[in-house]
Structure formats: structure tokens, C-alpha cells
Motif scaffolding. Structure first.
Motif, PDB file in Angstrom:
ATOM      1  N   MET A 123     -11.170  15.787  -5.194  1.00 25.30           N
ATOM      2  CA  MET A 123     -10.860  16.499  -6.627  1.00 25.30           C
ATOM      3  C   MET A 123      -9.314  16.901  -6.390  1.00 25.30           C
ATOM      4  SD  MET A 123     -13.122  16.659  -8.768  1.00 25.30           S
ATOM      5  CE  MET A 123     -13.741  14.996  -7.882  1.00 25.30           C
ATOM      6  N   PHE A 124      -9.067  17.548  -5.231  1.00 26.95           N
ATOM      7  CA  PHE A 124      -7.349  18.006  -4.886  1.00 26.95           C
ATOM      8  C   PHE A 124      -6.831  16.496  -5.334  1.00 26.95           C
ATOM      9  CE2 PHE A 124      -9.233  21.098  -2.084  1.00 26.95           C
ATOM     10  CZ  PHE A 124      -8.982  22.429  -3.044  1.00 26.95           C
ATOM     11  N   ALA A 125      -7.113  15.568  -4.637  1.00 31.31           N
ATOM     12  CA  ALA A 125      -6.203  14.226  -4.719  1.00 31.31           C
ATOM     13  C   ALA A 125      -6.180  13.767  -6.281  1.00 31.31           C
ATOM     14  CB  ALA A 125      -6.953  13.229  -3.723  1.00 31.31           C
ATOM     15  N   THR A 126      -7.215  14.072  -7.005  1.00 29.93           N
ATOM     16  CA  THR A 126      -7.283  13.408  -8.350  1.00 29.93           C
ATOM     17  C   THR A 126      -6.434  14.210  -9.104  1.00 29.93           C
ATOM     18  OG1 THR A 126      -9.505  12.802  -8.194  1.00 29.93           O
ATOM     19  CG2 THR A 126      -8.624  13.166 -10.491  1.00 29.93           C
ATOM     20  N   PHE A 127      -6.200  15.509  -9.103  1.00 35.08           N
ATOM     21  CA  PHE A 127      -5.229  16.600  -9.542  1.00 35.08           C
ATOM     22  C   PHE A 127      -3.851  16.186  -9.235  1.00 35.08           C
ATOM     23  CE2 PHE A 127      -9.213  19.723  -9.870  1.00 35.08           C
ATOM     24  CZ  PHE A 127      -9.880  18.894 -10.814  1.00 35.08           C
ATOM     25  N   GLU A 128      -3.816  16.099  -8.027  1.00 37.20           N
ATOM     26  CA  GLU A 128      -2.418  15.998  -7.500  1.00 37.20           C
ATOM     27  C   GLU A 128      -1.752  14.439  -7.874  1.00 37.20           C
ATOM     28  OE1 GLU A 128      -1.591  16.284  -3.193  1.00 37.20           O
ATOM     29  OE2 GLU A 128       0.657  16.476  -3.692  1.00 37.20           O
ATOM     30  N   SER A 129      -2.601  13.457  -7.950  1.00 36.81           N
ATOM     31  CA  SER A 129      -2.298  12.039  -8.299  1.00 36.81           C
ATOM     32  C   SER A 129      -1.659  12.282  -9.624  1.00 36.81           C
ATOM     33  CB  SER A 129      -3.265  11.074  -8.041  1.00 36.81           C
ATOM     34  OG  SER A 129      -3.651  11.042  -6.659  1.00 36.81           O
ATOM     35  N   TYR A 130      -2.596  12.978 -10.614  1.00 38.93           N
ATOM     36  CA  TYR A 130      -2.174  12.864 -11.759  1.00 38.93           C
ATOM     37  C   TYR A 130      -0.943  13.879 -11.996  1.00 38.93           C
ATOM     38  CZ  TYR A 130      -2.252  14.477 -16.663  1.00 38.93           C
ATOM     39  OH  TYR A 130      -1.804  14.760 -18.000  1.00 38.93           O
ATOM     40  N   GLY A 131      -0.936  14.897 -11.584  1.00 46.21           N
ATOM     41  CA  GLY A 131       0.482  15.755 -11.474  1.00 46.21           C
ATOM     42  C   GLY A 131       1.568  15.020 -11.268  1.00 46.21           C
ATOM     43  N   MET A 156       0.967  -1.096   0.074  1.00 46.13           N
ATOM     44  CA  MET A 156       0.040   0.249   0.288  1.00 46.13           C
ATOM     45  C   MET A 156       0.934   1.244  -0.020  1.00 46.13           C
ATOM     46  SD  MET A 156      -3.376  -0.645   0.140  1.00 46.13           S
ATOM     47  CE  MET A 156      -4.255   0.686   1.058  1.00 46.13           C
ATOM     48  N   LYS A 157       1.920   1.048   0.704  1.00 46.18           N
ATOM     49  CA  LYS A 157       2.956   2.335   0.783  1.00 46.18           C
ATOM     50  C   LYS A 157       3.338   2.652  -0.368  1.00 46.18           C
ATOM     51  CE  LYS A 157       4.234   2.919   5.596  1.00 46.18           C
ATOM     52  NZ  LYS A 157       5.132   2.532   6.668  1.00 46.18           N
ATOM     53  N   GLU A 158       3.816   1.601  -1.301  1.00 42.23           N
ATOM     54  CA  GLU A 158       4.332   1.830  -2.611  1.00 42.23           C
ATOM     55  C   GLU A 158       3.439   2.572  -3.434  1.00 42.23           C
ATOM     56  OE1 GLU A 158       7.196  -1.830  -2.749  1.00 42.23           O
ATOM     57  OE2 GLU A 158       5.947  -1.666  -4.321  1.00 42.23           O
ATOM     58  N   LYS A 159       2.018   1.959  -3.404  1.00 44.92           N
ATOM     59  CA  LYS A 159       1.280   2.816  -4.323  1.00 44.92           C
ATOM     60  C   LYS A 159       0.549   4.081  -3.842  1.00 44.92           C
ATOM     61  CE  LYS A 159      -1.967  -0.042  -5.866  1.00 44.92           C
ATOM     62  NZ  LYS A 159      -3.060  -0.997  -5.951  1.00 44.92           N
ATOM     63  N   GLU A 160       0.631   4.379  -2.833  1.00 43.62           N
ATOM     64  CA  GLU A 160       0.027   5.440  -2.176  1.00 43.62           C
ATOM     65  C   GLU A 160       0.550   6.922  -2.672  1.00 43.62           C
ATOM     66  OE1 GLU A 160      -3.049   7.129   0.526  1.00 43.62           O
ATOM     67  OE2 GLU A 160      -2.431   5.032   0.235  1.00 43.62           O
ATOM     68  N   PRO A 161       0.066   7.709  -3.595  1.00 38.77           N
ATOM     69  CA  PRO A 161       0.735   8.687  -4.131  1.00 38.77           C
ATOM     70  C   PRO A 161       0.978   9.898  -2.762  1.00 38.77           C
ATOM     71  CG  PRO A 161      -1.456   8.759  -4.770  1.00 38.77           C
ATOM     72  CD  PRO A 161      -1.290   7.545  -3.952  1.00 38.77           C
ATOM     73  N   PRO A 162       1.942  10.664  -3.031  1.00 37.93           N
ATOM     74  CA  PRO A 162       2.046  11.556  -1.962  1.00 37.93           C
ATOM     75  C   PRO A 162       1.171  12.711  -2.109  1.00 37.93           C
ATOM     76  CG  PRO A 162       3.764  11.650  -3.736  1.00 37.93           C
ATOM     77  CD  PRO A 162       3.077  10.565  -3.948  1.00 37.93           C
TER      78      PRO A 162
END
Lengths: 49, 549
Positions: B306-314, A13-19
Motif C-alpha cells: 500500500m505504501f509503495a502504491t501510494f508513493e509510486s503514484y505520488g 530495471m533500475k530505470e523503471k524502479e520508482p524511488p
């Protein structure tokens, strides 16, 4: 058993979790804006009592 | 088997396009009425030919608040359900058309009575202001038509579930069904006041009307109405925007949970519109204010997603720094830019809503033009800009055309024009409201009272903003007409994003309709039964009808 599964999945999970630090900062800014707006009108209410 | 299809069936496309045409005609006429309102309120302009300010007020409110929204939403949902759950059966499509024509005939009837000066009742059902019975009948047809369309969507959903046992329905279908359940439950209130109070009263069968009961039934409907407008915008934010930017849905489960929370909490909250009305005890107002604050939660969840979608993509594109991901977003794509600006305006819109719903703070802004400024942020910017952004791919998808670069550029300009116009208009409405300027009324200096004279510069700013917004309406009508009839032929995508992590079991739990509708009904009964019985048992004699303008 459940604990072992948890331990197994956690590193994955930690690997996949985006910052999401930017998201955290954004929601805090949003929260501060709501509080600031609310308190501003509240003081206007108190001022007019 | 009806699986996920990429295109809306051509026959279903016609049904959606018919709804969108009516919606944009309503935008043109209602927008013109809005422009005239701001000009009159500036004090520098008088309406010609004896037209009453209050005639154009009702025209503006009904055409934009009810007709534009309901037609766009039902049309969009038909397309969304057809796109994600397969083409409609002939029977479902037939009932979709019956719903469309019922709503259209109702709209025409309503418009006739407003424009002939027989229904100047502010925004829709403002007893003791009384309209011709035809006005109420027309709006009843609009609501009944929307119910027919809602049941057509339910029937299609039931068929999908039967053909896909044990599977969670596609997200857009689930969201459309949730929104139509919300609509069905909340419109029961407005149907009750129209059928049992307003119609008999306007026909002369009864002489007097219980104002508090009528207003309570109206606001039982009036606040979830706001969410009926907002949820389709959220559908676009959750499901379409991630695909447009090239990303994924941050969390399918979070999106479904947010929609269920809206269904549960958006209805038993109407008293926060009636905080300053006598006849309702403070305790029940307090209960409904608490429930109102519960409904803030799914909106905050949406902001986070929404913030998380945008940040994950960026981040997936190599963005660095705290806000570096913002630079990776497709700012030149109107399908993204218009809804994004709508999202930004929801920040002050939402904050204003929390202020309105707080009892003491409501005493500062109640019945002032602040409230008008508030809902021009939420519905007339957040929702409307999202709908415009959706129209930029939905209309060419349905009409078999493509948006040219020139039109995309014009759509970006349109969004900027709208943002500037609304900043002027809504901003000055908020400030004038804090200074006590009333909403709903035509221009007056109130006997040159110093306080009323303070409002005039803000009213002129509203006219400037209203004029800029009207330019925005002309621009969007040019774009929409181009996309429907003149743009080059070709294929346009109906963007539907995938979830980052599909969660089938959670999604299935969210379709336990008996449970969610049961909780919804229970909360409504808890929040309304005792105060409503009290209103009827201790009712004053009631009011005669007034036709003032």
C-alpha cells in the motif's frame, strides 16, 4: 547465459524502479510502533509479576 | 468468450444489491444494540421493559459480526467476480439466489430467537451457555447459504478457466475464490460443533457437552473468520484503491502470494484465543502461536504494497521529499478517504493483535475489554470503513446512479465521525482493559471495589464514543439509501486497476489449488490432531447447559 541476461536487464530495471524511500521510512515507522506497543505491554506484564 | 467486462451484468447486480440491503439493515439494528450496550456499561442508563443486556450483546455480535460481514462480503464478491470474469450463467445466478435466501431465512430465524430472549449466549456459541435449538439451526442456515454461494463462485471460476486455458484468472476473481476456500475450510469447524455438540445438546438428546472441544472447534473457525472479513478489504486495497487514486497495482504477484499465505496460515492458529485455557499443553499452544506470527507476514506485505502504491503514484505526479507523495493523494474522494482511514486504524489494530497472540502479554489482556477494543479497530474500523468506501461506488454502479458532491462530502464527514467515535470508544476500551476491566459483562461496581471504580470514567468515554459511532451509522445509512434509491441516474465506474507489471507465470503458479489446499490441510492436521485427540481421550464429564438471562 543467465548472468548475461541479468546484466542486460539490470539497467532497465533500475530505470523503471520508482524511488521508494518514503515506503522504506513508513514500514520502519510501522515496525517501531509494533515493537513499542509490544514492549510496553511486556513491561506491564513484568511489573505485575 | 467471457473476457474482462467493464460493468456488472444487471441481473448479477440485483443479486449483489439484495445482499447489500440485508447487510445495511443488519448494520442499523446491530449498531443500535451496540449503542445501548455502551450506554448500559456507563452505569447511567438502564434498559427499558426488562430487556437484558445480554440479549442486546448477542444481537450486536451476531448482526454485525456475522450478518453484516457475510452478506456484504458475498454480495461484493459476486459483483467482483461478475465484473472481472464475465456475467454469471443462469444456473450460477440461480444458486446465488438460493444461497442468499438460505442465509436470509437463517438470519431471520436467528434474530427471532435472540430477540425473544431465548439465545443470550454472548457472541454466538459460548457453551455452556445454552440457546434454543432454533438459534443454532438459524446460524447453520446462514453458513450453509454461504457455502452454496461459495460453490456458485467456484463453478463460475471453473467455467472461466475452461474458456481461458493457460491464462491466469483476473485478480479479483482469484482473490474471491481464495477467500471462499478459506471460508469453506474454516466453517467445517463451526459446523462440526453445531451439528455434533450444540444441536443435540440443546434438543436434549445429549445431556452434557465437552466445553473444550466446543471452544476449540469454534476458534478453529473464529480466527480465520477474521481473515474472511479482512480479505475482501484487502481486495479493495490491492485492486480498487490504486485505480481510484489513478495509479497501478504495485505487484500482482505479491497480492496473489499474500492471499495464498492467508489461506495457508490463518486456520491452524485458533489456540492463540485459548492460551489461558487448561487442557491444552503449552507445546501445542506454542506451535499455534508460531503459526499465528506467520500470518502477520502477509499483512506486513500488504502494508508495504500500500505504501509503495501510494508513493509510486505520488512520485509519478512529481512529488518530492520523503513523504511529499502523501500530498498527491485524493483526500477529497470518499472512495479513497474512508478505506485509507481504515488502513491507518489497522496499524494499532495489528499491533494489538500481535500482543494478544503473545502468551505472556495475553495474560495482561485476556478476557478484558482491551480485546473488545482490539476487534473494534480491526473489523469495526479497518474492514467496515473499507466496506463503506466500497459501497460509495459499488451501490451506484449497481443501481445505475451517481454519487453527488454533497453525498461525497457527507461520506468524508461520516469517515471523520467514525474515526473520532472509535478513537474514544476503542481507545478507552484498550486502557480500561489494561486496568483489568472485563469484557462481555454488564455494568457492575463489583461491590464498590476500588479497582472496578477506576474503570468507570473509561466506560463513560466508551458511551460517548458509542454515541458518536451511532451518529456515523445514521450518516452512512443516509448515504447508502440515497445511492440505492434517490441519487441522480447515471454511470458509475467499478474501479479495477491494472498491474504495473503483469506476471502471468507467477499468477498461474498461484492457482495450483491442489498444492495450496494440500499444505493448508497438512498444517491443520499437524497443529490440531494430537491436542484434539487428547481433549477427547482425557475429557472431563462435560457440562450441562445454562440459561442465565
Amino acid at each position: 547465459m543467465a548472468k548475461a541476461e541479468l546484466q542486460q536487464t539490470s539497467p532497465k530495471m533500475k530505470e523503471k524502479e520508482p524511488p521508494l524511500k518514503g515506503t522504506l521510512a513508513s514500514v520502519f515507522l510501522l515496525g517501531f510502533f509494533i515493537i513499542f506497543s509490544w514492549v510496553s505491554v511486556y513491561f506491564l506484564f513484568l511489573h505485575r509479576l | 468468450m467471457m473476457g474482462e467486462t467493464m460493468k456488472v451484468d444487471r441481473r448479477d447486480a440485483k443479486l449483489t444489491l439484495a445482499h447489500l440491503y440485508v447487510a445495511f439493515i443488519a448494520l442499523a439494528l446491530g449498531g443500535l444494540a451496540g449503542l445501548l450496550q455502551t450506554l448500559v456499561r456507563s452505569g447511567k442508563f438502564n434498559l427499558p421493559a426488562g430487556i437484558s443486556y445480554y440479549t442486546i450483546l448477542t444481537t450486536h455480535g451476531v448482526l454485525l459480526g456475522l450478518v453484516l460481514t457475510t452478506f456484504f462480503i458475498i454480495g461484493f464478491q459476486f459483483a467482483a467476480v461478475s465484473r472481472t470474469s464475465g456475467a454469471f450463467s443462469d444456473r450460477v445466478r440461480f444458486w446465488g439466489w438460493v444461497g442468499f435466501w438460505t442465509m436470509t431465512i437463517g438470519t431471520a430465524m436467528t434474530a427471532f430467537f435472540i430477540l425473544t430472549g431465548q439465545a443470550a449466549v454472548l457472541y454466538t456459541f459460548y457453551a455452556p451457555l445454552q440457546a434454543h435449538a432454533g438459534f443454532y439451526l438459524g446460524l447453520t442456515l446462514v453458513v450453509v447459504g454461504s457455502w452454496i454461494s461459495g460453490f456458485a463462485i467456484f463453478a463460475h471460476y471453473a467455467r472461466w478457466k475452461k474458456q481461458n486455458p493457460g491464462k491466469a484468472s483476473p485478480l479479483l476473481t482469484f482473490m474471491s475464490v481464495t477467500n471462499m476456500i478459506l471460508w469453506l475450510v474454516c466453517t467445517l469447524g463451526v459446523a462440526a460443533t453445531v451439528l455434533f455438540q450444540l444441536l443435540p445438546w440443546s434438543l436434549g438428546i445429549t445431556d452434557r457437552i465437552n466445553i473444550l472441544v466446543s471452544r476449540t472447534l469454534f476458534w478453529y473457525f473464529g480466527h480465520p473468520l477474521v481473515y474472511f472479513w479482512l480479505l475482501p478489504a484487502y481486495m479493495i486495497w490491492y485492486v480498487v484503491i490504486p485505480k481510484v487514486i489513478g495509479g497501478k497495482i504495485f505487484s500482482d504477484s505479491l497480492a496473489r502470494l499474500a492471499f495464498i499465505l492467508f489461506l495457508i496460515f490463518s486456520i491452524p492458529v485458533g489456540f492463540h484465543h485459548q492460551l489461558l485455557e487448561p487442557g491444552i499443553t503449552p507445546f501445542w499452544k506454542y506451535v499455534q502461536v508460531i503459526l499465528t506470527f506467520m500470518v502477520v507476514i502477509p499483512s506486513l506485505m500488504t502494508a508495504f504494497a500500500m505504501f509503495a502504491t501510494f508513493e509510486s503514484y505520488g512520485r509519478s505526479k512529481g512529488a518530492t521529499g520523503l513523504f511529499g507523495w502523501l500530498r498527491k493523494l485524493p483526500w477529497g474522494d470518499a472512495r479513497f478517504f474512508a478505506p485509507f482511514v481504515g488502513m491507518l486504524f489497522f496499524i494499532p489494530g495489528g499491533a494489538g493483535g500481535i500482543i494478544n497472540a503473545s502468551h505472556q502479554l495475553d495474560q495482561v489482556v485476556h478476557n478484558t475489554v482491551w480485546v473488545t477494543g482490539h476487534f473494534h479497530l480491526t473489523i469495526a474500523t479497518t474492514v467496515v470503513l473499507t466496506f463503506f468506501g466500497a459501497a460509495y461506488w459499488l451501490i451506484p454502479h449497481l443501481s445505475g446512479r451517481v454519487m453527488t458532491k454533497a453525498m461525497n462530502r457527507l461520506a468524508i464527514i461520516q469517515t471523520v465521525v467514525w474515526a473520532i467515535g472509535m478513537t474514544f470508544m476503542s481507545g478507552s476500551m484498550h486502557f480500561a482493559g489494561l486496568l483489568g476491566a472485563p469484557r462481555r459483562s454488564a455494568f457492575s461496581t463489583y461491590g464498590n471495589s476500588p479497582q472496578a471504580l477506576e474503570w468507570i470514567p473509561y466506560q463513560i468515554a466508551q458511551a460517548v464514543g458509542g454515541t458518536i459511532l451511532f451518529i456515523g451509522i445514521i450518516l452512512v445509512l443516509v448515504i447508502v439509501t440515497n445511492l440505492a434509491f434517490f441519487a441522480p441516474k447515471g454511470e458509475t465506474e467499478f474501479p479495477v486497476a491494472e498491474a504495473a507489471e503483469p506476471a502471468e507465470r507467477t499468477a498461474l503458479a498461484m492457482e495450483n489449488w491442489k498444492l495450496w489446499i494440500g499444505i493448508t490441510v497438512a498444517l491443520i492436521l499437524i497443529a490440531y490432531t494430537i491436542p484434539f485427540v487428547d481433549m477427547i481421550q482425557n475429557a472431563p464429564p462435560g457440562s450441562k447447559g445454562y440459561k442465565l438471562w
